[in-house]
Design a protein around this motif. Structure first.
Motif, mmCIF file in Angstrom:
data_model
loop_
_atom_site.group_PDB
_atom_site.id
_atom_site.type_symbol
_atom_site.label_atom_id
_atom_site.label_comp_id
_atom_site.label_asym_id
_atom_site.label_seq_id
_atom_site.Cartn_x
_atom_site.Cartn_y
_atom_site.Cartn_z
ATOM 1 N N GLY A 14 28.068 7.098 -74.874
ATOM 2 C CA GLY A 14 28.956 6.306 -75.712
ATOM 3 C C GLY A 14 29.666 7.152 -76.747
ATOM 4 O O GLY A 14 30.879 6.995 -76.980
ATOM 5 N N TYR A 15 28.920 8.066 -77.381
ATOM 6 C CA TYR A 15 29.512 8.960 -78.391
ATOM 7 C C TYR A 15 30.562 9.852 -77.728
ATOM 8 O O TYR A 15 31.674 10.029 -78.252
ATOM 9 N N ALA A 16 30.228 10.420 -76.565
ATOM 10 C CA ALA A 16 31.163 11.303 -75.859
ATOM 11 C C ALA A 16 32.442 10.554 -75.499
ATOM 12 O O ALA A 16 33.560 11.065 -75.690
ATOM 13 N N ALA A 17 32.304 9.340 -74.969
ATOM 14 C CA ALA A 17 33.478 8.554 -74.582
ATOM 15 C C ALA A 17 34.335 8.214 -75.794
ATOM 16 O O ALA A 17 35.571 8.241 -75.727
ATOM 17 N N ALA A 18 33.689 7.905 -76.930
ATOM 18 C CA ALA A 18 34.433 7.588 -78.145
ATOM 19 C C ALA A 18 35.214 8.805 -78.648
ATOM 20 O O ALA A 18 36.358 8.689 -79.097
ATOM 21 N N GLU B 12 28.210 5.122 -65.547
ATOM 22 C CA GLU B 12 29.070 4.442 -64.584
ATOM 23 C C GLU B 12 30.052 3.521 -65.298
ATOM 24 O O GLU B 12 29.678 2.698 -66.130
ATOM 25 N N GLY B 13 31.317 3.704 -64.988
ATOM 26 C CA GLY B 13 32.357 2.873 -65.573
ATOM 27 C C GLY B 13 32.804 3.283 -66.955
ATOM 28 O O GLY B 13 33.720 2.663 -67.520
ATOM 29 N N LEU B 14 32.168 4.308 -67.538
ATOM 30 C CA LEU B 14 32.520 4.741 -68.890
ATOM 31 C C LEU B 14 33.114 6.137 -68.905
ATOM 32 O O LEU B 14 34.257 6.325 -69.315
ATOM 33 N N ARG B 15 32.360 7.124 -68.455
ATOM 34 C CA ARG B 15 32.843 8.503 -68.444
ATOM 35 C C ARG B 15 31.975 9.321 -67.516
ATOM 36 O O ARG B 15 30.872 8.918 -67.148
ATOM 37 N N LYS B 16 32.470 10.558 -67.208
ATOM 38 C CA LYS B 16 31.724 11.452 -66.335
ATOM 39 C C LYS B 16 32.177 12.878 -66.572
ATOM 40 O O LYS B 16 33.334 13.137 -66.895
ATOM 41 N N GLY B 17 31.246 13.833 -66.429
ATOM 42 C CA GLY B 17 31.592 15.241 -66.454
ATOM 43 C C GLY B 17 31.538 15.878 -67.829
ATOM 44 O O GLY B 17 31.068 15.275 -68.798
ATOM 45 N N PRO B 18 32.001 17.142 -67.931
ATOM 46 C CA PRO B 18 31.973 17.875 -69.203
ATOM 47 C C PRO B 18 32.785 17.163 -70.275
ATOM 48 O O PRO B 18 33.725 16.423 -69.985
#
Length: 406
Positions: free
Chosen positions: A316-320, A46-52
């Motif tokens: 966190g890794y995915a968002a980065a 929540e608030g960071l990223r979502k989905g593939p």
């Protein structure tokens, strides 16, 4: 002449290393497992990223193809349908370790064929004689920790005791390293650096790769946070690296992030530091504005490893990764005619893997620049091929451990 920009996405492995089983890492795949987790919804926060996982710019350059080449598995979300625009492939590591110095030195043309010294996963972990000498010569009351630990966890665990006693926190990991954490204000930053320099001298007979200063601030376990003033004290590479060869030819090497520390400050002409990936990206753009024909910009993006890989933080890794991908066009837009940009990694750190340590994996090798046509370079047998490709591109003598893919 032209320039080279070499960006290491620290720990961004893509699986498939032929000797992974020897390291207990058979099946590890940093990119692939992040992509699979995101496809399942396990990468949502929540608030960071979502989905593939969404990396359109890296995928267009060939990241998805490199990932599938590495281990035969298509990473979910990396489904660019056309022919990649970049040079793409992957590389295996031949160095004996899966640590930061080994990976970076091999990228720079010097594989590590010897065995580093390591500390056992026991409590205490450090030899009594070593700690006694550090305490006596460093004029400290003693040490805390003395075990394998995550850096952020041990600061929360022992930071308050450190403030009460003044004793620095000593810990290690599966890497060849001693890390020393101390409060930047209460203990003192320069005092911490001096203690690390002394410890570097004392551990040389143990063949330890790095001593790392880990300063932090805050008043309690709830708000302790590490600062950007980390400093690595490394040994010199066993023979001249790409950086040394460039320096011998009067070329400049601009090290962004911890690059200069990794190479014991040898062969680096200018150092640009930054706190976190975003600032390191800005510093890389700054370096590109400064670099002249024939120069090398060598950047390390540490957050992938230290904030997300070791902490086993998939979202966190995915968002980065997605944020880096969003900014990548800024870097490409600053490339001049004749420039070569290479994106790679120094090892893996699969956030879905057991434990908190690095993982033995192939690394991606993605290249682009004005006028460079996309093509596969296959699976390279050593990271040293990256350094020798840069040597050829910049017109200096080639080393003996790798083969250029240009």
């Amino acid at each position: 002449m032209s320039r080279a920009i070499l960006c290491v996405l620290d720990s961004f492995g893509i699986g498939g290393a032929p000797d992974a089983e020897h390291f207990g890492d058979a099946g590890s795949d940093t990119l692939g497992h992040i992509a699979e987790a995101c496809a399942r919804g396990d990468g949502d926060r929540e608030g960071l990223r979502k989905g593939p996982l969404h990396l359109p710019n890296l995928d267009r350059l060939g990241l998805g193809r490199a990932s599938k080449l590495s281990n035969g598995i298509a990473a979910p979300g990396l489904d660019f349908a056309g022919e990649p625009d970049g040079i793409w492939g992957c590389a295996a590591e031949v160095s004996n370790g899966k640590d930061t110095p080994s990976g970076h030195w091999e990228i720079a043309g010097v594989p590590v064929r010897f065995d580093w010294g390591y500390f056992p996963d026991t409590v205490p972990t450090f030899p009594e004689a070593l700690i006694d000498e550090v305490v006596e010569r460093g004029a400290i009351a003693g040490v805390l920790g003395n075990k394998h630990a995550s850096g952020t966890v041990i600061i929360q665990e022992l930071g308050e005791e450190h403030l009460r006693t003044g004793k620095p926190i000593f810990y290690t990991s599966a890497d060849s390293v001693i890390q020393i954490a101390a409060h930047e204000e209460h203990f003192g930053l320069e005092r911490l650096y001096a203690l690390c320099e002394l410890t570097r001298e004392i551990v040389d007979p143990y063949n330890i790769g790095r001593v790392i200063a880990r300063p932090f601030v805050g008043s309690s376990a709830e708000d302790f946070v590490r600062t950007p003033n980390r400093r690595d004290y490394s040994v010199l590479a066993p023979e001249p690296t790409l950086l040394d060869r460039l320096a011998d030819q009067g070329r400049s090497v601009i090290g962004v992030g911890k690059i200069s520390d990794i190479f014991a400050h040898q062969g680096v002409s200018k150092v640009l530091k930054g706190a976190g990936n975003d600032e390191l990206f800005d510093k890389t753009l700054e370096a590109m504005a400064l670099a002249k024909d024939g120069d090398l910009i060598f950047s390390n993006f540490i957050d992938f490893d230290s904030l997300y890989g070791h902490r086993r933080d998939v979202p966190g890794y995915a968002a980065a990764l997605e944020h880096f991908d969003q900014r990548l066009p800024e870097m490409i837009a600053q490339l001049r005619e004749g420039d070569l940009l290479i994106l790679t990694a120094d090892h893996g750190c699969d956030p879905t893997w057991q434990g908190t340590d690095h993982t033995r994996e192939h690394v991606p090798v993605i290249g682009t620049g004005p006028g460079i046509e996309g093509r596969s370079i296959g699976i390279r047998s050593t990271f040293a091929d990256i350094g020798e490709s840069i040597a050829l591109h910049l017109g200096i003598a080639l080393g003996s451990h790798g083969t250029s893919f240009l």
